[in-house]
Write a protein that holds these residues in place. Structure first.
Motif, PDB file in Angstrom:
ATOM      1  N   PRO A 288     112.875  69.079  51.770  1.00  0.00           N
ATOM      2  CA  PRO A 288     113.526  67.846  52.229  1.00  0.00           C
ATOM      3  C   PRO A 288     112.824  67.227  53.458  1.00  0.00           C
ATOM      4  N   LEU A 289     112.375  68.091  54.374  1.00  0.00           N
ATOM      5  CA  LEU A 289     111.691  67.579  55.549  1.00  0.00           C
ATOM      6  C   LEU A 289     110.332  66.993  55.172  1.00  0.00           C
ATOM      7  N   ARG A 290     109.640  67.631  54.224  1.00  0.00           N
ATOM      8  CA  ARG A 290     108.351  67.123  53.751  1.00  0.00           C
ATOM      9  C   ARG A 290     108.522  65.755  53.107  1.00  0.00           C
ATOM     10  N   LYS A 291     109.578  65.585  52.313  1.00  0.00           N
ATOM     11  CA  LYS A 291     109.828  64.290  51.662  1.00  0.00           C
ATOM     12  C   LYS A 291     110.173  63.213  52.693  1.00  0.00           C
ATOM     13  N   LEU A 292     110.912  63.594  53.723  1.00  0.00           N
ATOM     14  CA  LEU A 292     111.236  62.647  54.793  1.00  0.00           C
ATOM     15  C   LEU A 292     109.970  62.226  55.527  1.00  0.00           C
ATOM     16  N   ALA A 293     109.119  63.193  55.850  1.00  0.00           N
ATOM     17  CA  ALA A 293     107.861  62.882  56.538  1.00  0.00           C
ATOM     18  C   ALA A 293     106.951  62.027  55.654  1.00  0.00           C
ATOM     19  N   LEU A 294     106.895  62.345  54.375  1.00  0.00           N
ATOM     20  CA  LEU A 294     106.078  61.564  53.454  1.00  0.00           C
ATOM     21  C   LEU A 294     106.605  60.135  53.327  1.00  0.00           C
ATOM     22  N   THR A 295     107.919  59.981  53.242  1.00  0.00           N
ATOM     23  CA  THR A 295     108.523  58.653  53.162  1.00  0.00           C
ATOM     24  C   THR A 295     108.209  57.845  54.416  1.00  0.00           C
ATOM     25  N   ALA A 296     108.327  58.471  55.576  1.00  0.00           N
ATOM     26  CA  ALA A 296     108.008  57.777  56.834  1.00  0.00           C
ATOM     27  C   ALA A 296     106.537  57.375  56.872  1.00  0.00           C
ATOM     28  N   HIS A 297     105.667  58.259  56.402  1.00  0.00           N
ATOM     29  CA  HIS A 297     104.236  57.959  56.431  1.00  0.00           C
ATOM     30  C   HIS A 297     103.872  56.839  55.450  1.00  0.00           C
ATOM     31  N   VAL A 298     104.374  56.927  54.246  1.00  0.00           N
ATOM     32  CA  VAL A 298     104.072  55.889  53.252  1.00  0.00           C
ATOM     33  C   VAL A 298     104.639  54.539  53.706  1.00  0.00           C
ATOM     34  N   THR A 299     105.851  54.543  54.219  1.00  0.00           N
ATOM     35  CA  THR A 299     106.487  53.302  54.672  1.00  0.00           C
ATOM     36  C   THR A 299     105.703  52.655  55.807  1.00  0.00           C
ATOM     37  N   SER A 300     105.335  53.454  56.809  1.00  0.00           N
ATOM     38  CA  SER A 300     104.593  52.873  57.936  1.00  0.00           C
ATOM     39  C   SER A 300     103.199  52.431  57.509  1.00  0.00           C
ATOM     40  N   SER A 301     102.562  53.174  56.622  1.00  0.00           N
ATOM     41  CA  SER A 301     101.210  52.813  56.178  1.00  0.00           C
ATOM     42  C   SER A 301     101.216  51.552  55.322  1.00  0.00           C
ATOM     43  N   VAL A 302     102.150  51.458  54.404  1.00  0.00           N
ATOM     44  CA  VAL A 302     102.252  50.265  53.555  1.00  0.00           C
ATOM     45  C   VAL A 302     102.671  49.062  54.399  1.00  0.00           C
ATOM     46  N   GLY A 303     103.549  49.291  55.356  1.00  0.00           N
ATOM     47  CA  GLY A 303     103.942  48.212  56.265  1.00  0.00           C
ATOM     48  C   GLY A 303     102.766  47.708  57.084  1.00  0.00           C
ATOM     49  N   TRP A 304     101.939  48.644  57.547  1.00  0.00           N
ATOM     50  CA  TRP A 304     100.742  48.271  58.310  1.00  0.00           C
ATOM     51  C   TRP A 304      99.809  47.432  57.440  1.00  0.00           C
ATOM     52  N   LEU A 305      99.584  47.891  56.222  1.00  0.00           N
ATOM     53  CA  LEU A 305      98.719  47.171  55.284  1.00  0.00           C
ATOM     54  C   LEU A 305      99.252  45.753  55.027  1.00  0.00           C
ATOM     55  N   GLY A 306     100.529  45.640  54.757  1.00  0.00           N
ATOM     56  CA  GLY A 306     101.130  44.333  54.478  1.00  0.00           C
ATOM     57  C   GLY A 306     101.109  43.408  55.679  1.00  0.00           C
ATOM     58  N   SER A 307     101.355  43.954  56.867  1.00  0.00           N
ATOM     59  CA  SER A 307     101.357  43.103  58.060  1.00  0.00           C
ATOM     60  C   SER A 307      99.942  42.631  58.402  1.00  0.00           C
ATOM     61  N   VAL A 308      98.937  43.451  58.127  1.00  0.00           N
ATOM     62  CA  VAL A 308      97.549  43.016  58.331  1.00  0.00           C
ATOM     63  C   VAL A 308      97.202  41.913  57.324  1.00  0.00           C
ATOM     64  N   ALA A 309      97.689  42.035  56.098  1.00  0.00           N
ATOM     65  CA  ALA A 309      97.460  40.978  55.109  1.00  0.00           C
ATOM     66  C   ALA A 309      98.106  39.666  55.556  1.00  0.00           C
TER      67      ALA A 309
ATOM     68  N   LEU B 281      99.715  56.724  62.167  1.00  0.00           N
ATOM     69  CA  LEU B 281      98.893  57.799  62.730  1.00  0.00           C
ATOM     70  C   LEU B 281      99.735  59.037  63.012  1.00  0.00           C
ATOM     71  N   LEU B 282     100.862  58.852  63.670  1.00  0.00           N
ATOM     72  CA  LEU B 282     101.727  59.986  64.019  1.00  0.00           C
ATOM     73  C   LEU B 282     102.299  60.663  62.774  1.00  0.00           C
ATOM     74  N   THR B 283     102.827  59.889  61.857  1.00  0.00           N
ATOM     75  CA  THR B 283     103.422  60.495  60.657  1.00  0.00           C
ATOM     76  C   THR B 283     102.363  61.132  59.769  1.00  0.00           C
ATOM     77  N   GLY B 284     101.150  60.591  59.780  1.00  0.00           N
ATOM     78  CA  GLY B 284     100.063  61.200  59.011  1.00  0.00           C
ATOM     79  C   GLY B 284      99.688  62.565  59.555  1.00  0.00           C
ATOM     80  N   VAL B 285      99.626  62.681  60.864  1.00  0.00           N
ATOM     81  CA  VAL B 285      99.326  63.981  61.485  1.00  0.00           C
ATOM     82  C   VAL B 285     100.447  64.973  61.186  1.00  0.00           C
ATOM     83  N   VAL B 286     101.690  64.543  61.358  1.00  0.00           N
ATOM     84  CA  VAL B 286     102.833  65.419  61.062  1.00  0.00           C
ATOM     85  C   VAL B 286     102.804  65.850  59.603  1.00  0.00           C
TER      86      VAL B 286
END
Length: 172
Positions: free
Chosen positions: A6-27, A68-73
């Motif tokens: 469950p913690l791995r899925k939470l961390a993965l969700t946070a990482h994917v969300t922040s990364s996709v958000g970063w990509l979209g905001s740069v676009a 960056l933070l969620t990717g390291v975690v």
């Protein structure tokens, strides 16, 4: 250290969300930079540069740091590890460099936005800086797409450290 599922899925969700958000905001930033460079109507140009400054500080910077933070975690808490696979190390390097370059380029973004807030920009005003903003946003978008592709394809290749850890796990 491996995280519970469950913690791995939470961390993965946070990482994917922040990364996709970063990509979209740069676009979105790139679209505004192109509009600011090519549009002829002064109010539209002014709004584009003011919005770029806001998006940078309120969306792009926080999402880049969160990614960056969620990717390291995420990497430390999963079998992929931070230093075991070349693709993870390369993705980390891309993220660190992209975040660093972003932080360095906040000054020109803020400068153009402050000038746009005070005066109407003509096609020649600050042209080099405005072109630089388009080029930087394009490079950032390509970098983030490469990082995304690395996450999806996960090219093979274990580092020396990863091989040592694999051998150590086999020894009883």
């Amino acid at each position: 250290m491996t995280m519970t599922p469950p913690l791995r899925k939470l961390a993965l969700t946070a990482h994917v969300t922040s990364s996709v958000g970063w990509l979209g905001s740069v676009a979105a930033f790139l679209a505004l930079a192109i509009a600011g460079l090519t549009w002829q109507e002064a109010p539209t140009v002014r709004a584009a540069y003011l919005a770029m400054d806001l998006i940078t500080w309120l969306v792009i910077v926080p999402l880049s740091l969160a990614s960056l933070l969620t990717g390291v975690v995420q990497s430390l808490g999963t079998p992929w590890g931070l230093l075991r696979h070349y693709w993870v190390m390369f993705k980390l390097l891309l993220t660190v460099v992209a975040t660093g370059v972003l932080l360095l380029h906040t000054r020109p973004i803020h400068y153009v936005a402050s000038v746009a807030a005070e005066t109407a920009l003509s096609g020649r005003d600050l042209r080099q800086v405005r072109i630089q903003l388009v080029a930087d946003a394009t490079a950032a978008l390509v970098t983030l797409l490469v990082a995304t592709a690395l996450s999806v394809y996960k090219p093979r290749g274990v580092t020396r450290y990863g091989r040592r850890e694999q051998r150590a796990a086999l020894v009883p």
